[in-house]
Every structure is written in C-alpha cells, then in structure tokens.
Design a protein around this motif. Structure first.
Motif, PDB file in Angstrom:
ATOM      1  N   LEU A  52      -8.588  14.147  -7.011  1.00  0.00           N
ATOM      2  CA  LEU A  52      -9.515  15.192  -7.492  1.00  0.00           C
ATOM      3  C   LEU A  52      -9.102  16.565  -6.656  1.00  0.00           C
ATOM      4  N   ALA A  53      -8.175  16.355  -5.666  1.00  0.00           N
ATOM      5  CA  ALA A  53      -7.658  17.581  -4.990  1.00  0.00           C
ATOM      6  C   ALA A  53      -6.279  18.164  -5.772  1.00  0.00           C
ATOM      7  N   THR A  54      -5.987  17.395  -6.729  1.00  0.00           N
ATOM      8  CA  THR A  54      -4.619  17.642  -7.453  1.00  0.00           C
ATOM      9  C   THR A  54      -4.817  17.547  -8.837  1.00  0.00           C
ATOM     10  N   LEU A  55      -4.338  16.423  -9.601  1.00  0.00           N
ATOM     11  CA  LEU A  55      -4.022  16.316 -10.994  1.00  0.00           C
ATOM     12  C   LEU A  55      -4.886  15.743 -11.870  1.00  0.00           C
ATOM     13  N   GLY A  56      -6.120  15.258 -10.950  1.00  0.00           N
ATOM     14  CA  GLY A  56      -7.307  14.736 -11.722  1.00  0.00           C
ATOM     15  C   GLY A  56      -7.093  13.179 -11.789  1.00  0.00           C
ATOM     16  N   LEU A  57      -8.104  12.589 -11.994  1.00  0.00           N
ATOM     17  CA  LEU A  57      -8.318  10.864 -11.829  1.00  0.00           C
ATOM     18  C   LEU A  57      -7.015  10.268 -12.799  1.00  0.00           C
ATOM     19  N   ASP A  58      -7.202  10.996 -14.081  1.00  0.00           N
ATOM     20  CA  ASP A  58      -6.270  10.250 -15.062  1.00  0.00           C
ATOM     21  C   ASP A  58      -4.847  10.523 -15.246  1.00  0.00           C
ATOM     22  N   HIS A  59      -4.453  11.368 -14.049  1.00  0.00           N
ATOM     23  CA  HIS A  59      -3.090  11.949 -14.016  1.00  0.00           C
ATOM     24  C   HIS A  59      -2.199  11.594 -12.843  1.00  0.00           C
ATOM     25  N   ALA A  60      -3.033  11.186 -11.811  1.00  0.00           N
ATOM     26  CA  ALA A  60      -2.309  10.680 -10.467  1.00  0.00           C
ATOM     27  C   ALA A  60      -2.017   9.239 -10.744  1.00  0.00           C
ATOM     28  N   GLU A  61      -0.850   8.823 -10.068  1.00  0.00           N
ATOM     29  CA  GLU A  61      -0.553   7.229 -10.288  1.00  0.00           C
ATOM     30  C   GLU A  61      -0.719   6.663  -8.837  1.00  0.00           C
ATOM     31  N   VAL A  62      -1.389   5.637  -8.942  1.00  0.00           N
ATOM     32  CA  VAL A  62      -1.507   4.941  -7.903  1.00  0.00           C
ATOM     33  C   VAL A  62      -1.007   3.389  -7.991  1.00  0.00           C
ATOM     34  N   VAL A  63      -0.246   3.038  -6.827  1.00  0.00           N
ATOM     35  CA  VAL A  63       0.407   1.816  -6.607  1.00  0.00           C
ATOM     36  C   VAL A  63       0.004   0.977  -5.634  1.00  0.00           C
ATOM     37  N   VAL A  64      -0.588  -0.262  -5.655  1.00  0.00           N
ATOM     38  CA  VAL A  64      -1.225  -0.918  -4.625  1.00  0.00           C
ATOM     39  C   VAL A  64      -0.620  -2.094  -4.397  1.00  0.00           C
ATOM     40  N   VAL A  65      -0.246  -2.371  -2.986  1.00  0.00           N
ATOM     41  CA  VAL A  65       0.771  -3.389  -2.710  1.00  0.00           C
ATOM     42  C   VAL A  65      -0.184  -4.250  -1.553  1.00  0.00           C
ATOM     43  N   ALA A  66      -0.027  -5.505  -1.788  1.00  0.00           N
ATOM     44  CA  ALA A  66      -0.754  -6.601  -0.947  1.00  0.00           C
ATOM     45  C   ALA A  66       0.367  -6.945  -0.089  1.00  0.00           C
ATOM     46  N   ASP A  67       0.337  -6.823   1.302  1.00  0.00           N
ATOM     47  CA  ASP A  67       1.440  -7.342   2.401  1.00  0.00           C
ATOM     48  C   ASP A  67       0.508  -8.140   3.182  1.00  0.00           C
ATOM     49  N   PRO A  68       1.166  -9.372   3.372  1.00  0.00           N
ATOM     50  CA  PRO A  68       0.418 -10.359   4.336  1.00  0.00           C
ATOM     51  C   PRO A  68       0.747 -10.150   5.907  1.00  0.00           C
ATOM     52  N   ARG A  69       2.003  -9.237   5.919  1.00  0.00           N
ATOM     53  CA  ARG A  69       2.398  -8.938   7.287  1.00  0.00           C
ATOM     54  C   ARG A  69       1.721  -7.585   8.072  1.00  0.00           C
ATOM     55  N   VAL A  70       1.069  -6.952   7.133  1.00  0.00           N
ATOM     56  CA  VAL A  70       0.597  -5.662   7.731  1.00  0.00           C
ATOM     57  C   VAL A  70      -0.545  -5.881   8.724  1.00  0.00           C
ATOM     58  N   THR A  71      -0.617  -5.183   9.740  1.00  0.00           N
ATOM     59  CA  THR A  71      -1.822  -5.308  10.703  1.00  0.00           C
ATOM     60  C   THR A  71      -2.406  -3.790  10.738  1.00  0.00           C
ATOM     61  N   ARG A  72      -1.771  -2.871   9.852  1.00  0.00           N
ATOM     62  CA  ARG A  72      -2.434  -1.443   9.713  1.00  0.00           C
ATOM     63  C   ARG A  72      -2.242  -1.148   8.166  1.00  0.00           C
ATOM     64  N   THR A  73      -3.118  -0.414   7.649  1.00  0.00           N
ATOM     65  CA  THR A  73      -3.119   0.064   6.380  1.00  0.00           C
ATOM     66  C   THR A  73      -2.041   1.349   6.283  1.00  0.00           C
ATOM     67  N   ARG A  74      -1.118   1.301   5.000  1.00  0.00           N
ATOM     68  CA  ARG A  74      -0.157   2.264   5.092  1.00  0.00           C
ATOM     69  C   ARG A  74      -0.520   2.971   3.900  1.00  0.00           C
ATOM     70  N   HIS A  75      -0.478   4.571   3.824  1.00  0.00           N
ATOM     71  CA  HIS A  75      -0.283   5.294   2.748  1.00  0.00           C
ATOM     72  C   HIS A  75       1.048   5.945   2.529  1.00  0.00           C
TER      73      HIS A  75
END
Length: 256
Positions: free
Chosen positions: A177-200
């Motif tokens: 919403l702050a940048t290119l809009g909901l249809d033009h921003a790419e999102v990649v979601v990764v599931a990692d069983p080793r993480v203890t924190r959320t990373r962005h």
C-alpha cells in the motif's frame, strides 16, 4: 481511544496505554467479542482514534463503522484490504453529511522504511520493483507437513499473499500500500522449521535507487508464532505520531 481486540497485539497496546507508555493517549475502552453494539458505539463516540486488532472479518465491519462516525482507525488486520480492488472503498461517508469521514492508518508493524520506499515510489512506479521475503515457522504459516529444511510455500502478489495467509501478511500489505499497490508488489513466503524469530527482507529497485532492508523480530509468545513483538509498539508509536501531526512511516487512507 478504544482498542478492539485483546489478543497479542490488542492486549499489548492496552497494557502500554494503562501503564502510561504512550504519551498523550488514554484508554476509553477495551472491546472484545462479547461487547454489545451499544458499548461499541459508545466507545467509538468517545474516542478520537480506534485501534482494530482482531481479525480480517472484524476489520471489514469496523472500518466503515468507525470512519462513518468521523473517527480515525488504526487497522492491524490489514489483510482486509486485499478483498477490495480499491482499499478506500472501506471508508464510509459520515452519518452527518456536513461531517468528515475518519481516516484509516496502517502501521508499519514488523518492518520499517516505509517513508523511504513511499518517496521512491512517488517519484515513479513504471520501472520500480518491490520484493518482500518473509520467513516464518511452518506452524505460524499453517503448514501441517513436517519439514526438515526451509521451503518456499508461496510466491505471488501481495494481494494473493494476504488472501492465502490473512493472519500473517500484514507487513506485505503495508509495504504494498505504501509503494506499488497490492497487485504489483511481489511476496515470497518461506517456511523454515529452524527459525525462532520472524525474518523479513525487503528489496526495492527503481531508477531513483536500490534499497535493501532486513528485519529479524522476536515473536510475541501470545500469538502462536504469528506476530512479531514489535508490532504492538509500532501501533503505540503511530498513536504518538497522530497526536503530534507527524510520525513514523505509515500508510494513510482517506475517502476520495
């Protein structure tokens, strides 16, 4: 102000207000699923700002209800905007034709840098590209399969990410919403069983410059691994900014 929801985010915001850790803000009411319609209307009428920290379905109800009363609302369940081609359609005209509808604020939440990215986007979106990589535990993403290593579970637009992961895509929606809009921003979601924190990890490229930012957040233990502990404090900081008329990077939606 009133807070709707007493979960991980709402509960932390209520506690911060009660302990006086948000200068200039006081709590009128903490609302929850058992609150009556009259209690909700009374709390909205008595507040300058309402914080929504519940669910996407509740946000769908409360955004028009609060803005029609001429009050501002901070929306934490911002996946709701993915349901609408134009997010501003959720803002209702005031009950009084002579009044002004309230504004909708979307906090930065678990990420930062929205001010820089918004400025770069305003300079030109044609050749700009935004990618948001979010790495969370499989449980937080609702991945039932037992993983032994990280796995990409989604790649697509911010809108589609929010529709598929409505409880864990708030940062993606805020960035879009702050940048290119909901249809033009790419999102990649990764599931990692080793993480203890959320990373962005946020990557933005445009003729104006290249920007890369990384955030690693501790989890709120009350959220089941879904919510970064910083999110509630992002709301608190936004409340101070609203009071002062300035503030941290945030998305502001007003009725057109």
């Amino acid at each position: 102000m009133a807070v709707i929801g007493a979960g991980a985010i709402g509960g932390a915001v209520i506690e911060a207000l009660e302990k006086g850790r948000v200068p200039g803000a006081s709590l009128i009411a903490g609302l929850h699923s058992g609150s009556t319609s009259n209690e909700i209307d009374s709390a909205i009428a008595a507040s300058d700002v309402v914080v929504e920290a519940t669910t996407v379905d509740a946000a769908e109800e409360f955004i028009p209800r609060v803005t029609a009363a001429g009050k501002d609302i901070i929306v934490c369940s911002c996946g709701v905007f993915a349901r609408h081609e134009n997010p501003r359609d959720l803002i209702s005209a005031p009950h009084d034709d002579s009044g002004t509808p309230g504004r909708v604020f979307v906090p930065a939440g678990a990420v930062g840098g929205l001010d820089v990215l918004a400025a770069a986007s305003r300079a030109g979106k044609t050749d700009a590209r935004l990618s948001h990589f979010t790495i969370k535990s499989p449980a937080a993403l609702g991945v039932d399969e037992e993983l032994t290593e990280s796995r990409e579970v989604f790649r697509g637009s911010a809108r589609d990410a929010a529709l598929r992961f409505p409880r864990t895509s708030n940062a993606s929606v805020a960035l879009a919403l702050a940048t290119l809009g909901l249809d033009h921003a790419e999102v990649v979601v990764v599931a990692d069983p080793r993480v203890t924190r959320t990373r962005h990890v946020v990557e933005f490229r445009s003729p104006l410059g290249t920007y890369e930012m990384s955030f690693e957040n501790s989890l709120d233990p009350a959220s089941g691994g879904r919510t970064s502990a910083i999110t509630a404090w992002s709301v608190a900081e936004l409340l101070i900014g609203i009071r002062d008329g300035v503030g941290p990077g945030a998305v502001v939606l007003e009725r057109g």
